[in-house]
Motif scaffolding. Structure first.
Motif, short mmCIF file in Angstrom:
data_model
loop_
_atom_site.label_atom_id
_atom_site.label_comp_id
_atom_site.label_asym_id
_atom_site.label_seq_id
_atom_site.Cartn_x
_atom_site.Cartn_y
_atom_site.Cartn_z
N LEU A 108 125.92 -21.07 120.82
CA LEU A 108 124.48 -20.82 120.93
C LEU A 108 124.17 -19.40 121.39
O LEU A 108 123.13 -18.85 121.03
CB LEU A 108 123.85 -21.82 121.91
CG LEU A 108 123.89 -23.29 121.48
CD1 LEU A 108 123.29 -24.17 122.57
CD2 LEU A 108 123.15 -23.51 120.17
N SER A 109 125.07 -18.82 122.17
CA SER A 109 124.83 -17.47 122.69
C SER A 109 125.18 -16.39 121.68
O SER A 109 124.41 -15.44 121.48
CB SER A 109 125.64 -17.25 123.98
OG SER A 109 125.24 -18.14 124.99
N VAL A 110 126.31 -16.51 121.03
CA VAL A 110 126.78 -15.46 120.13
C VAL A 110 126.06 -15.50 118.80
O VAL A 110 125.70 -14.45 118.24
CB VAL A 110 128.31 -15.56 119.94
CG1 VAL A 110 128.80 -14.51 118.94
CG2 VAL A 110 129.02 -15.39 121.28
N ASN A 111 125.81 -16.70 118.27
CA ASN A 111 125.13 -16.79 116.98
C ASN A 111 123.70 -16.26 117.10
O ASN A 111 122.94 -16.69 117.95
CB ASN A 111 125.11 -18.24 116.49
CG ASN A 111 124.54 -18.38 115.09
OD1 ASN A 111 124.71 -17.50 114.26
ND2 ASN A 111 123.86 -19.48 114.84
N MET A 112 123.33 -15.32 116.24
CA MET A 112 122.01 -14.68 116.24
C MET A 112 121.72 -13.95 117.54
O MET A 112 120.56 -13.80 117.95
CB MET A 112 120.91 -15.72 115.97
CG MET A 112 121.11 -16.57 114.73
SD MET A 112 120.98 -15.64 113.21
CE MET A 112 119.22 -15.57 113.01
N ALA A 113 122.75 -13.45 118.21
CA ALA A 113 122.56 -12.73 119.47
C ALA A 113 121.66 -11.52 119.26
O ALA A 113 121.70 -10.86 118.22
CB ALA A 113 123.91 -12.29 120.03
N LEU A 114 120.84 -11.23 120.27
CA LEU A 114 119.90 -10.10 120.28
C LEU A 114 118.86 -10.20 119.16
O LEU A 114 118.29 -9.20 118.75
CB LEU A 114 120.64 -8.76 120.18
CG LEU A 114 121.72 -8.49 121.22
CD1 LEU A 114 122.17 -7.05 121.14
CD2 LEU A 114 121.26 -8.84 122.61
N SER A 115 118.63 -11.42 118.69
CA SER A 115 117.61 -11.67 117.67
C SER A 115 116.59 -12.64 118.24
O SER A 115 116.90 -13.43 119.14
CB SER A 115 118.25 -12.28 116.42
OG SER A 115 117.31 -12.97 115.63
N TYR A 116 115.35 -12.60 117.72
CA TYR A 116 114.37 -13.55 118.23
C TYR A 116 114.62 -14.97 117.75
O TYR A 116 113.96 -15.91 118.18
CB TYR A 116 112.95 -13.09 117.95
CG TYR A 116 112.40 -13.24 116.54
CD1 TYR A 116 113.18 -13.65 115.46
CD2 TYR A 116 111.06 -12.97 116.29
CE1 TYR A 116 112.66 -13.79 114.20
CE2 TYR A 116 110.52 -13.10 115.02
CZ TYR A 116 111.32 -13.52 113.98
OH TYR A 116 110.80 -13.65 112.72
N ASN A 117 115.62 -15.14 116.89
CA ASN A 117 116.01 -16.48 116.45
C ASN A 117 117.12 -17.09 117.30
O ASN A 117 117.52 -18.23 117.04
CB ASN A 117 116.47 -16.44 114.99
CG ASN A 117 115.31 -16.26 114.03
OD1 ASN A 117 114.24 -16.80 114.24
ND2 ASN A 117 115.51 -15.48 112.98
N ASN A 118 117.63 -16.36 118.27
CA ASN A 118 118.69 -16.90 119.12
C ASN A 118 118.15 -18.07 119.95
O ASN A 118 117.07 -17.96 120.56
CB ASN A 118 119.25 -15.81 120.03
CG ASN A 118 120.33 -16.32 120.95
OD1 ASN A 118 120.06 -16.69 122.09
ND2 ASN A 118 121.56 -16.37 120.46
N VAL A 119 118.88 -19.16 119.98
CA VAL A 119 118.41 -20.38 120.66
C VAL A 119 118.24 -20.15 122.16
O VAL A 119 117.24 -20.57 122.75
CB VAL A 119 119.39 -21.54 120.40
CG1 VAL A 119 119.02 -22.75 121.23
CG2 VAL A 119 119.42 -21.90 118.92
#
Length: 410
Positions: free
Chosen positions: A357-368
């Protein structure tokens, strides 16, 4: 003593298990991610246009470069192609359609007053017309479809929305979004212009790829650490060790060996996993800034892709160290392998879940973690969460080591 504990951790059986897990992970997840990334080079929402702009102008698009690329001129040329197709096909003449503008008007017809039979006929006719315009056929390849006039027009329209007509979308975030960090980023992009030419899918695809590597690394560290320490306890080796002052310090040495092994293993896995992705073309964007806005996706910070890759690597490393420390603690309180498994499996799932959850889409507004948990109120909470896991694991393991020196084993 330290070298001996390292040697115990890194044995042939463990290495063989790592190799088997690595091969399974590669074919199950990572190779598919690489294939998807390669396909999106020319089969994404921009077709091959964004890549062409990057190759021509570099990482950022200046106003004169946008004018030089001449998106309206490219669209006008495609309109001419579409008009020529329409002029040569009888299905358009039957409905008195002479050009693409008239086809659009026909396709947008309000059919609410039509009955079911008429509506189906209208759908079938419109579908046949679109097939003529994008030259669809049962034998058409994906490359041929993206090269068709209608698809090129659609991808150019998306490109134009991103680099020309982006202001209204950004202002809607500024006026309506409840996440302070997103609002601030939208204001920054609006001020700087949405001019970065980094691939729209690069950070999304790479972060998913890195998340798989992070999960594998955390699981691999747990597999490395937990069985060894549990075996020592099961065989009561610790009772012999605790008969001397030097033996009392053995758990501290094992903790150091665990931390070093986690660092080394995660580093090697990152290098091995990053290499094929970078060789697939991602390295071209190493110095390209990633702050950008595309419909449905926003990168929040003005850093380069290289810095982004290093940040994800750091998140994976600290998560792996944290996983190793938690495995160390649980193994210390497990008297046999079954007990160890009962304890470490849920902890491993929790750490792996946090990593994904942290690494996927990190630094994006879509990050969970950023949006769903912290509601966009903190900067980079996903990075802080990984650091917290590592810190909690290290502190907990250090407390266990300190208390062990005075443990009563009588």
């Amino acid at each position: 003593m330290f070298a001996y504990e390292l040697k115990k951790l890194w044995n042939l059986r463990v290495l063989a298990l790592f190799a088997a897990l690595a091969v399974l992970t590669w074919f199950a997840f990572l190779s598919e991610a690489l294939s998807s990334y390669d396909s999106l080079t020319t089969h994404g929402i921009y077709g091959s246009y964004q890549k062409e702009m990057f190759e021509r102008y570099g990482g950022t698009l200046e106003p004169e470069e946008l004018a030089d690329y001449d998106i309206p001129g490219k669209k006008a040329a495609i309109f001419s192609e579409l008009d020529a197709i329409i002029a040569g096909e009888t299905i358009f003449a039957e409905h008195h359609i002479r050009n693409y503008a008239e086809f659009q008007a026909f396709a947008d017809t309000d059919f609410s007053s039509l009955n079911e039979t008429e509506r189906k006929s209208f759908y079938d006719t419109t579908s046949q017309m679109r097939n003529k315009l994008d030259r669809s056929s049962s034998t058409q390849t994906l490359d041929e479809w993206y090269a068709s006039p209608l698809m090129r027009l659609q991808t150019l329209a998306v490109l134009e929305r991103t680099y020309v007509d982006y202001e209204s979308s950004l202002r809607s975030y500024i006026d309506r979004d409840s996440r302070p960090v997103v609002v601030r980023t939208a204001e920054n992009i609006l001020h700087m212009r949405n001019a970065n030419l980094v691939r729209y899918d690069l950070c999304r695809e790479f972060s998913l790829y890195a998340a798989v590597v992070g999960v594998f690394s955390a699981v691999a560290v747990i597999v490395l650490v937990a069985p060894l320490l549990t075996t020592d306890r099961m065989q009561k080796v610790n009772l012999i060790q605790y008969s001397s002052a030097v033996g009392r310090r053995i758990l501290g040495v094992q903790l150091a060996a665990t931390a070093v092994s986690a660092l080394v293993l995660s580093f090697l896995l990152i290098v091995a996993a990053y290499t094929p992705f970078l060789l697939a073309g991602a390295s071209d964007y190493w110095n390209a800034p990633i702050l950008s806005f595309t419909s449905g996706h926003m990168q929040l910070y003005n850093i380069t892709f290289g810095q982004y890759a290093f940040l994800l690597a750091g998140m994976i490393v600290v998560l792996s160290v944290g996983a190793g420390c938690f495995a160390f603690i649980l193994a210390r309180f497990s008297t046999n392998v079954v007990t160890m498994l009962i304890k470490t499996v849920p902890v491993g799932i929790a750490v792996a879940g946090i990593g994904a959850l942290s690494v996927n889409m990190a630094l994006s507004y879509n990050n969970v973690v950023f949006s769903a948990i912290f509601r966009g109120k903190w900067d980079a909470p996903e990075v802080l969460l990984c650091a917290f896991v590592a810190a909690a694991g290290m502190i907990g393991a250090s407390v266990v080591v300190r208390r062990e020196k005075g443990a009563d084993v009588s």
